[in-house]
Design a protein around this motif. Structure first.
Motif, PDB file in Angstrom:
ATOM      1  N   GLU A  60     -26.725  14.601  28.023  1.00  0.00           N
ATOM      2  CA  GLU A  60     -25.653  14.209  28.961  1.00  0.00           C
ATOM      3  C   GLU A  60     -24.456  14.981  28.811  1.00  0.00           C
ATOM      4  O   GLU A  60     -23.687  15.140  29.893  1.00  0.00           O
ATOM      5  CB  GLU A  60     -25.296  12.825  28.496  1.00  0.00           C
ATOM      6  CG  GLU A  60     -26.486  11.617  29.011  1.00  0.00           C
ATOM      7  CD  GLU A  60     -26.367  10.158  28.591  1.00  0.00           C
ATOM      8  OE1 GLU A  60     -25.188  10.037  28.110  1.00  0.00           O
ATOM      9  OE2 GLU A  60     -27.141   9.544  28.624  1.00  0.00           O
ATOM     10  N   CYS A  61     -23.909  15.507  27.753  1.00  0.00           N
ATOM     11  CA  CYS A  61     -22.999  16.290  27.490  1.00  0.00           C
ATOM     12  C   CYS A  61     -23.190  17.774  27.391  1.00  0.00           C
ATOM     13  O   CYS A  61     -22.614  18.640  27.935  1.00  0.00           O
ATOM     14  CB  CYS A  61     -22.003  15.825  26.198  1.00  0.00           C
ATOM     15  SG  CYS A  61     -21.437  14.200  26.432  1.00  0.00           S
ATOM     16  N   GLN A  71     -17.663  20.214  32.814  1.00  0.00           N
ATOM     17  CA  GLN A  71     -17.318  18.945  33.131  1.00  0.00           C
ATOM     18  C   GLN A  71     -17.107  17.837  31.860  1.00  0.00           C
ATOM     19  O   GLN A  71     -15.904  17.210  31.935  1.00  0.00           O
ATOM     20  CB  GLN A  71     -18.215  18.140  34.127  1.00  0.00           C
ATOM     21  CG  GLN A  71     -18.706  19.125  35.371  1.00  0.00           C
ATOM     22  CD  GLN A  71     -19.701  19.619  35.161  1.00  0.00           C
ATOM     23  OE1 GLN A  71     -20.120  20.405  33.997  1.00  0.00           O
ATOM     24  NE2 GLN A  71     -20.571  19.845  36.028  1.00  0.00           N
ATOM     25  N   THR A  72     -17.658  18.444  30.923  1.00  0.00           N
ATOM     26  CA  THR A  72     -17.654  17.244  29.547  1.00  0.00           C
ATOM     27  C   THR A  72     -16.869  18.181  28.604  1.00  0.00           C
ATOM     28  O   THR A  72     -16.386  17.625  27.515  1.00  0.00           O
ATOM     29  CB  THR A  72     -18.841  16.877  29.036  1.00  0.00           C
ATOM     30  OG1 THR A  72     -19.560  18.049  28.790  1.00  0.00           O
ATOM     31  CG2 THR A  72     -19.671  15.999  30.256  1.00  0.00           C
ATOM     32  N   GLN A  97     -14.764  15.280  20.553  1.00  0.00           N
ATOM     33  CA  GLN A  97     -14.857  14.109  21.094  1.00  0.00           C
ATOM     34  C   GLN A  97     -16.395  13.566  20.997  1.00  0.00           C
ATOM     35  O   GLN A  97     -16.697  12.456  21.244  1.00  0.00           O
ATOM     36  CB  GLN A  97     -14.509  14.118  22.590  1.00  0.00           C
ATOM     37  CG  GLN A  97     -13.364  14.366  22.788  1.00  0.00           C
ATOM     38  CD  GLN A  97     -13.045  14.534  24.245  1.00  0.00           C
ATOM     39  OE1 GLN A  97     -13.908  14.321  25.237  1.00  0.00           O
ATOM     40  NE2 GLN A  97     -11.791  14.741  24.765  1.00  0.00           N
ATOM     41  N   MET A  98     -17.234  14.289  20.200  1.00  0.00           N
ATOM     42  CA  MET A  98     -18.616  13.835  20.015  1.00  0.00           C
ATOM     43  C   MET A  98     -18.709  12.868  19.268  1.00  0.00           C
ATOM     44  O   MET A  98     -18.010  12.675  18.001  1.00  0.00           O
ATOM     45  CB  MET A  98     -19.547  15.211  19.666  1.00  0.00           C
ATOM     46  CG  MET A  98     -20.966  14.853  19.527  1.00  0.00           C
ATOM     47  SD  MET A  98     -21.794  16.444  18.866  1.00  0.00           S
ATOM     48  CE  MET A  98     -22.921  15.671  17.882  1.00  0.00           C
TER      49      MET A  98
END
Length: 135
Positions: A60-61, A71-72, A97-98
């Motif tokens: 997803e990331c 984007q991520t 941020q993970m």
């Protein structure tokens, strides 16, 4: 005390210090080699790793092949440039941020499978090797 005797003492101290430094390095060499050999990742299954990569949401990331996403802000992770140990450390305690994936959330063997999957992904072609980009 004369200058010559002082110089001889300093030279002897330097030689003794140098001897101990070299001896310590030589004695520490087998330990360093053993640590390097323990950096080999556990045997992983790339097919299982791809399943975990998709089911645990890594894609997803990081994209379906670990290519990263603007984007991520997620980095390219396929194929990994980190050793398995570095990869595992980051996944368990990420700095950005993970979310952290503890051993309860993702077993060590599952992580080894994901690493194996990411290692199986070929590096992308370099810009100079893509004809359309060189016109």
């Amino acid at each position: 005390m004369n200058l010559r005797a002082s110089l001889v003492r300093r030279t002897n101290r330097f030689a003794a210090s140098l001897f101990f430094v070299i001896a310590a390095l030589l004695l520490g060499l087998p330990v360093a080699q053993a640590q390097q050999s323990s950096d080999t990742p556990p045997a992983g299954n790339a097919q299982n790793g791809k399943k975990f990569f998709m089911s645990d949401g890594c894609y997803e990331c990081h994209g379906q092949q670990g290519q990263g996403a603007a984007q991520t802000g997620a980095a390219r992770i396929g194929p990994p440039q980190l050793s398995f140990e570095g990869f595992q450390t980051y996944v368990r305690s990420p700095k950005n941020q993970m979310p952290p994936y503890t051993a309860k959330a993702l077993a060590d063997q599952d992580l080894a499978d994901i690493y194996s999957y990411l290692k199986s992904i070929p590096m992308p072609a370099k810009g100079k090797d893509i004809p359309l980009l060189n016109k």
